[in-house]
Design an enzyme around this catalytic site. Structure first.
Site: not given
Lengths: 354, 467
Positions: B320, B323-325, B467
């Protein structure tokens, strides 16, 4: 009997429509206030110039109106020192470079109006003119739409503003001026606004006497060098200006009417108006073909006012781009205009007054 | 185009007016799809082409799945769809990260290779619509939902412009019925949307953007600042990221309401949580649910004992974070939160400490723990992270924030907590209904005028657009 849901729906509609109406009315009122009560609030560069003027002891003797070209062409201390030396003045003579970015005649007229309202009574006003100002493209109209034109003036300029893709910004300025000018409003509320927005005639005193000996003339600055690449850049940017603002050139009335009004206003107030086409580089001069030049001269002749064509006074090396002078170029031009025009004019004026 | 920019307002007014002017549900949905495509294409037409291409494959796979009997074929079709989605996401988002990481690892082993100086542009919203597409295909595979009846429905599910760029991540079983239900304009809903939009505008443009202007200089050079400034910057960033993202979500939900669609809530006063588990049930809810349903549960969830559950939690949160960066600080942030969640599971809390009067203390502790994670999330390098964390732990002298700036950050923090407490305890709709309509209208207009004047000179863009 209406159901509870329809009563609530009706109330919701009243709330929404009322809120939108109140929002728009407040914004419209703010727009009108900016048009007719505090016009300088949204014209930051004019406000700064007027602010400089009202801080001085005495009113300006010469006001230079114009665009960024004029802003770089006149160095106030240079003009004042050269005039003091040439005319052996006993009292300081002050000049005000009241040029503003994109300062076409419409913008210049506003600056002149605000200066005169605040008690300025110069002997001489120099008004910048240029072929670009009178073309059908109205290249400053977009900016003027945001900072200058009042509600009743907009209809004449909307077409030109739209052609410059400034319609969005114009809509923003008209419909949500509290958003568009929020920084100025907050600065005003905090007492930190850079320049006056209300008209209060300052107590301009007499010009202060010159007590110190004149500053020795250090001579003109050394001419800088210019490379072939720089000249090529000048030619390219001049060509872009030609394509964008001078193609299929023909004169439209807007700005020429503004010049006419400024000349009349000056003469009514006992002020001598001069028109001046400021220096531009040789690649820029090359874009003014015969057709453009003929039409431009025709417009100038119709003004019946002294015109100084200084386009070729300054060498290319003194320019930072095809039509704006470097600081050294401004110094050189200030010397030239003082030597060739202002000093003889002042000497004659002083003789007449004696 | 952020939701509060004049350009978006002009687009929205046209889209809204034409939508409700059209008669016929199909015409309206068609118009909405065109408007959404135009909105996305305004950023870059190539983004639109990519979106069509990648999601078309999912549409075809999902449409064919119910008619395929062979479990192996169904599985391969699912794998194909997920691979395409993750492949596209991986290429645009993680390629350079993978290459740089590979080069660093190879360097450790004594090998070297050059990373090409490509500038891969990240298509806006790709992380969000990819996850939506995956959730759709997986749900069809699992038999939880029927495939969309036609391509227009599916494209509108993915491209519906209020949620296209930064969520909420919507499930097909929530959205599909809404796509088929004819819409009627509701003044009640419009009024509610207006209140919600203004709230979102305040959070994003006033709280979020002003905090950004105060904390960005500190995060840019933390070594120049003392502990006081770093503590305030950490807290300010927590306000910023909450204001930015929950504000955006509120505005997206409000805009959806104006077209007759209901999007799921994405934030529910997360900073009032008394544990990390509760915080992650209230923070970016749509992503948390997605991770739970499509990552945590397939990994085994909590069905195989505490240690496996903890492993799954940590892995899910790490992914997770990724996923943000595409950077290690995001992975570390995810791991950090995963470890806290795992610790929260395995460390029993004595009953005496669960007393109601201790809730504010737990709330403060949870907020502090989350803020520390945000330092890892926000810092530009791991070195900066280390500097900042060490100076938070041990007082160090350095540049301080001005009194005015400190007050603004603390006021903003108070507004977030105070607003949350009021929102949780006040039935806002009932409260509004008791006031005269004129008062509510005046209040709405006044708030809109004030917020518009409080917008910072330079908007900092939505954080989650990156993102």
């Amino acid at each position: 009997m209406k159901s509870r849901k329809s009563v609530r729906a009706q109330r919701a509609r009243q709330v929404l429509i009322g809120a939108i109406a109140l929002f728009l009315v407040t914004q419209f009122t703010a727009a009108l206030s900016l048009d007719y009560v505090w016009p300088l609030l949204r014209f930051q560069s004019a406000r700064e110039v007027i602010g400089r003027m009202v801080e001085r002891e005495s009113g300006p003797d010469v006001i230079f109106l114009g665009s960024s070209r004029m802003a770089g062409a006149i160095v106030e201390p240079q003009v004042e020192q050269d005039l003091a030396r040439a005319c052996r003045l006993s009292h300081r003579l002050t000049t005000l470079n009241a040029a503003v970015p994109a300062g076409d005649p419409a913008a210049q007229e506003r600056v002149l109006d605000e200066a005169l309202k605040r008690g300025a009574r110069p002997r001489l006003v120099v008004i910048e003119v240029a072929p670009e100002f009178f073309s059908q493209y109205g290249f400053c109209a977009g900016m003027n739409g945001v900072r200058l034109y009042r509600l009743h003036e907009l209809h004449a300029h909307v077409g030109v503003i739209a052609s410059q893709s400034y319609l969005g910004r114009l809509a923003q300025a008209r419909f949500v001026p509290l958003y568009q000018h929020r920084e100025q409003f907050w600065a005003l509320a905090a007492g930190r606004l850079d320049g006056p927005i209300t008209v209060s005639r300052p107590a301009f005193g007499p010009p202060p006497p010159i007590t110190a000996p004149p500053v020795p003339d250090k001579g003109p600055p050394t001419e800088p060098s210019i490379t072939a690449d720089q000249l090529k850049e000048f030619a390219e940017s001049a060509w872009m200006i030609r394509t964008k603002w001078l193609g299929d050139y023909h004169i439209t009335p807007g700005n020429s009417q503004a010049v006419r009004r400024m000349i009349a206003r000056c003469r009514e107030s006992g002020i001598e108006p001069w028109l001046m086409t400021t220096p531009v580089s040789s690649p820029h001069r090359a874009i003014y073909d015969e057709t453009i030049e003929a039409k431009y001269q025709q417009v100038l002749a119709a003004f019946d006012c002294r015109h100084i064509d200084s386009r070729d006074w300054i060498a290319d090396a003194y320019f930072r781009d095809c039509h704006h002078l470097r600081f050294e170029g401004g110094e050189v031009f200030s010397r030239l205009i003082t030597q060739r025009l202002l000093a003889p004019y002042w000497k004659q004026a002083l003789q007449v007054s004696r | 185009m952020e939701f509060f920019k004049p350009g978006f307002l002009a687009f929205f007014l046209v889209a809204f007016a034409v939508y409700w002017r059209l008669s016929g549900h199909n015409l309206r949905m068609g118009w909405l799809l065109i408007a959404s495509a135009a909105y996305y294409a305004a950023f870059s037409p190539w983004f639109l082409v990519l979106l069509f291409a990648s999601t078309f494959i999912d549409y075809v796979v999902a449409a064919r799945l119910p008619s395929v009997r062979s479990p192996a074929t169904r599985k391969w079709m699912l794998i194909l769809s997920i691979s395409v989605n993750l492949g596209v996401l991986g290429f645009f988002k993680y390629l350079m990260f993978a290459l740089h990481t590979g080069r660093a690892l190879a360097g450790v082993l004594g090998w070297g290779f050059d990373v090409p100086a490509w500038k891969v542009v990240l298509p806006l919203g790709i992380s969000f619509y990819t996850f939506e597409a995956i959730s759709y295909v997986v749900d069809v595979y699992r038999g939880k939902v029927e495939p969309f009846k036609n391509l227009r429905e599916y494209l509108l599910y993915i491209m519906f412009f209020p949620h296209l760029l930064a969520g909420p991540i919507v499930r097909s079983h929530d959205f599909a019925p809404q796509l088929r239900r004819p819409k009627r304009f509701s003044w009640l809903r419009a009024e509610m949307a207006a209140h919600l939009f203004l709230l979102g505008l305040f959070k994003k443009a006033v709280l979020g953007d002003w905090m950004a202007s105060l904390v960005d200089p500190v995060f840019a050079t933390p070594s120049a600042y003392g502990s006081q400034a770093l503590w305030l910057a950490m807290v300010g960033y927590a306000v910023q990221v909450y204001g930015d993202f929950s504000g955006y979500s509120d505005m997206a939900i409000a805009l959806a309401h104006l077209f007759g669609f209901k999007l799921p809530p994405n934030f529910q006063t997360p900073y009032l949580s008394t544990s990390m588990a509760e915080l992650w049930r209230r923070w970016h809810i749509s992503l948390s649910l997605w991770l739970r349903d499509y990552l945590f549960i397939p990994l085994g969830g909590s069905r195989h004992g505490e240690w496996i559950t903890c492993r799954n939690l940590i892995l899910t949160m790490a992914l997770g974070g990724l996923w943000h960066g595409a950077a290690w600080n995001f992975v570390l942030w995810g791991l950090y939160n995963g470890v806290l969640l795992a610790l929260g599971r395995i460390i029993p809390v004595p009953n005496a400490l669960k007393a109601r009067w201790l809730a504010p203390a737990w709330c403060g502790l949870t907020f502090l723990a989350f803020c520390i994670g945000l330092v890892v999330f926000r810092c530009q390098t791991l070195v900066d992270t280390g500097i900042m964390l060490s100076r938070l732990a041990l007082p160090v002298a350095g540049k301080a924030l001005a009194a005015e700036q400190s007050c603004i950050i603390l006021l903003a923090l108070a507004a977030v907590f105070g607003g949350g407490l009021i929102g949780n305890n006040l039935d806002w709709r009932r409260f509004r209904e008791r006031l005269p309509a004129t008062a509510v209208a005046t209040g709405l207009a006044a708030f809109a005028l004030i917020y518009v004047m409080l917008l910072p000179p330079k908007a900092s863009g939505f954080i989650y657009f990156h993102f």
